[in-house]
Design an enzyme around this catalytic site. Structure first.
Site, PDB file in Angstrom:
ATOM      1  N   LYS A  58       0.846  -1.212   0.000  1.00  0.00           N
ATOM      2  CA  LYS A  58       0.000   0.000   0.000  1.00  0.00           C
ATOM      3  C   LYS A  58       0.881   1.262   0.000  1.00  0.00           C
ATOM      4  CE  LYS A  58      -2.017  -1.149   3.910  1.00  0.00           C
ATOM      5  NZ  LYS A  58      -1.250  -2.387   4.199  1.00  0.00           N
ATOM      6  N   ARG A  77      -9.589   0.343   9.057  1.00  0.00           N
ATOM      7  CA  ARG A  77      -9.167  -1.026   9.370  1.00  0.00           C
ATOM      8  C   ARG A  77     -10.238  -1.786  10.143  1.00  0.00           C
ATOM      9  NH1 ARG A  77      -3.265   0.170   9.273  1.00  0.00           N
ATOM     10  NH2 ARG A  77      -2.047  -1.692   9.668  1.00  0.00           N
ATOM     11  N   ARG A  87      11.597  -5.302   5.082  1.00  0.00           N
ATOM     12  CA  ARG A  87      11.327  -3.891   4.741  1.00  0.00           C
ATOM     13  C   ARG A  87      12.276  -2.936   5.469  1.00  0.00           C
ATOM     14  NH1 ARG A  87       5.304  -1.910   5.310  1.00  0.00           N
ATOM     15  NH2 ARG A  87       5.421  -2.949   7.323  1.00  0.00           N
ATOM     16  N   ARG A 143      11.318  -0.662  11.114  1.00  0.00           N
ATOM     17  CA  ARG A 143      10.272  -0.477  12.128  1.00  0.00           C
ATOM     18  C   ARG A 143      10.391  -1.528  13.222  1.00  0.00           C
ATOM     19  NH1 ARG A 143       4.863   0.074   8.583  1.00  0.00           N
ATOM     20  NH2 ARG A 143       4.076  -1.005  10.415  1.00  0.00           N
ATOM     21  N   ARG A 189      -0.311  -8.949  13.511  1.00  0.00           N
ATOM     22  CA  ARG A 189      -0.911  -7.958  12.618  1.00  0.00           C
ATOM     23  C   ARG A 189      -1.767  -8.640  11.551  1.00  0.00           C
ATOM     24  NH1 ARG A 189       4.545  -5.150  11.391  1.00  0.00           N
ATOM     25  NH2 ARG A 189       3.442  -3.964   9.808  1.00  0.00           N
TER      26      ARG A 189
END
Ligand code: ADP
Ligand code: AMP
Length: 217
Positions: free
Chosen positions: A13, A88, A127, A161, A172
């Site tokens: 996203k 969400r 990431r 992160r 998650r």
């Protein structure tokens, strides 16, 4: 044009939102980025959100809806908004409908980005982002052209992160399947939903997204 990119953590996203921002002048509204900024600044919201985010759970609807409402009062959103990571939950989706109506805005499309869970763990674990400009990278799928140097701004500082570890990703993903995936049916019923394959290469996903939005490629 106001759109929602709907998909699990790691679906791409943020990557696609930044491309649409550069190409079409839209504004990215990422609730995750806003909450991380609040945590970093040590605001009251940040203090409430920190532990919840580290555990991979969802921050309360009231907090998130509040920050989105405030953000939609800023003038730059007139250019068009890409909602990334919001809504969400069903309560957030309903609140967004009300907020947009109150602010005289409309929702054009909701694009659901489909990616298998096994791929998401690899995407999120690998990431990293540029600490200066926020450009996103991946250990294997999107390395900087020159190792250690950001393609976009030339910075040599990168960050990861704290919630991007395999264990938190599982939490998650659970939150996504329980709370967020049902929104696909919500937006399908509203006639707004478009589905794309998020497992293709980044460029191919962009092309599919632009076709879905009628922006050509
Ligand atoms: P999200 O914002 O949905 O959580 P990101 O856009 O941050 O996801 O993407 C997660 C990771 O996967 C990043 O490291 C990014 O570089 C990488 N990535 C994004 N899209 C693709 C893709 N289509 N193929 C391979 N890797 C991708
Ligand atoms: P993201 O950057 O979208 O992956 O979000 C990171 C974390 O921020 C999530 O795991 C949640 O803890 C929190 N978060 C971001 N957006 C929302 C939202 N719309 N509702 C609840 N929590 C959120």
């Amino acid at each position: 044009m106001n759109i929602i990119l709907l998909g699990p953590p790691g679906a791409g996203k943020g990557t696609q939102a930044r491309i649409l921002m550069d190409r079409h002048g839209l504004v990215q509204l990422s609730t995750g980025d806003m909450l991380r900024a609040a945590v970093k600044a040590g605001t009251e919201i940040g203090l409430k959100a920190k532990a919840v985010m580290e555990a991979g759970e969802l921050v309360s609807d009231d907090i998130v809806i509040g920050i989105v409402s405030d953000r939609l009062d800023e003038p730059d959103v007139k250019a068009g908004v890409i909602f990334d990571g919001f809504p969400r939950t069903a309560a957030q989706a309903e609140a967004l409908d009300n907020l947009l109506a109150q602010k005289g805005m409309t929702l054009d499309s909701v694009v659901s980005m489909d990616v298998d869970d096994e791929l998401l763990v690899d995407r999120v674990s690998g990431r990293f982002t540029c600490a200066m400009c926020g450009e996103g990278y991946h250990d294997t799928h999107k390395r900087p052209e020159k190792d250690g140097v950001c393609d976009k701004c030339g910075s040599t500082e990168f960050k990861r992160r704290p919630d991007d570890n395999a264990e938190t990703v599982r939490a998650r993903l659970e939150a996504y399947h329980a709370e967020t995936a049902p929104l696909i049916a919500y937006y399908e019923a509203a006639g707004k939903l478009k589905k794309i394959d998020g497992m293709a290469d980044i460029d191919d996903v962009t092309a599919a997204l632009e076709r879905a939005l009628g922006k050509g490629a």
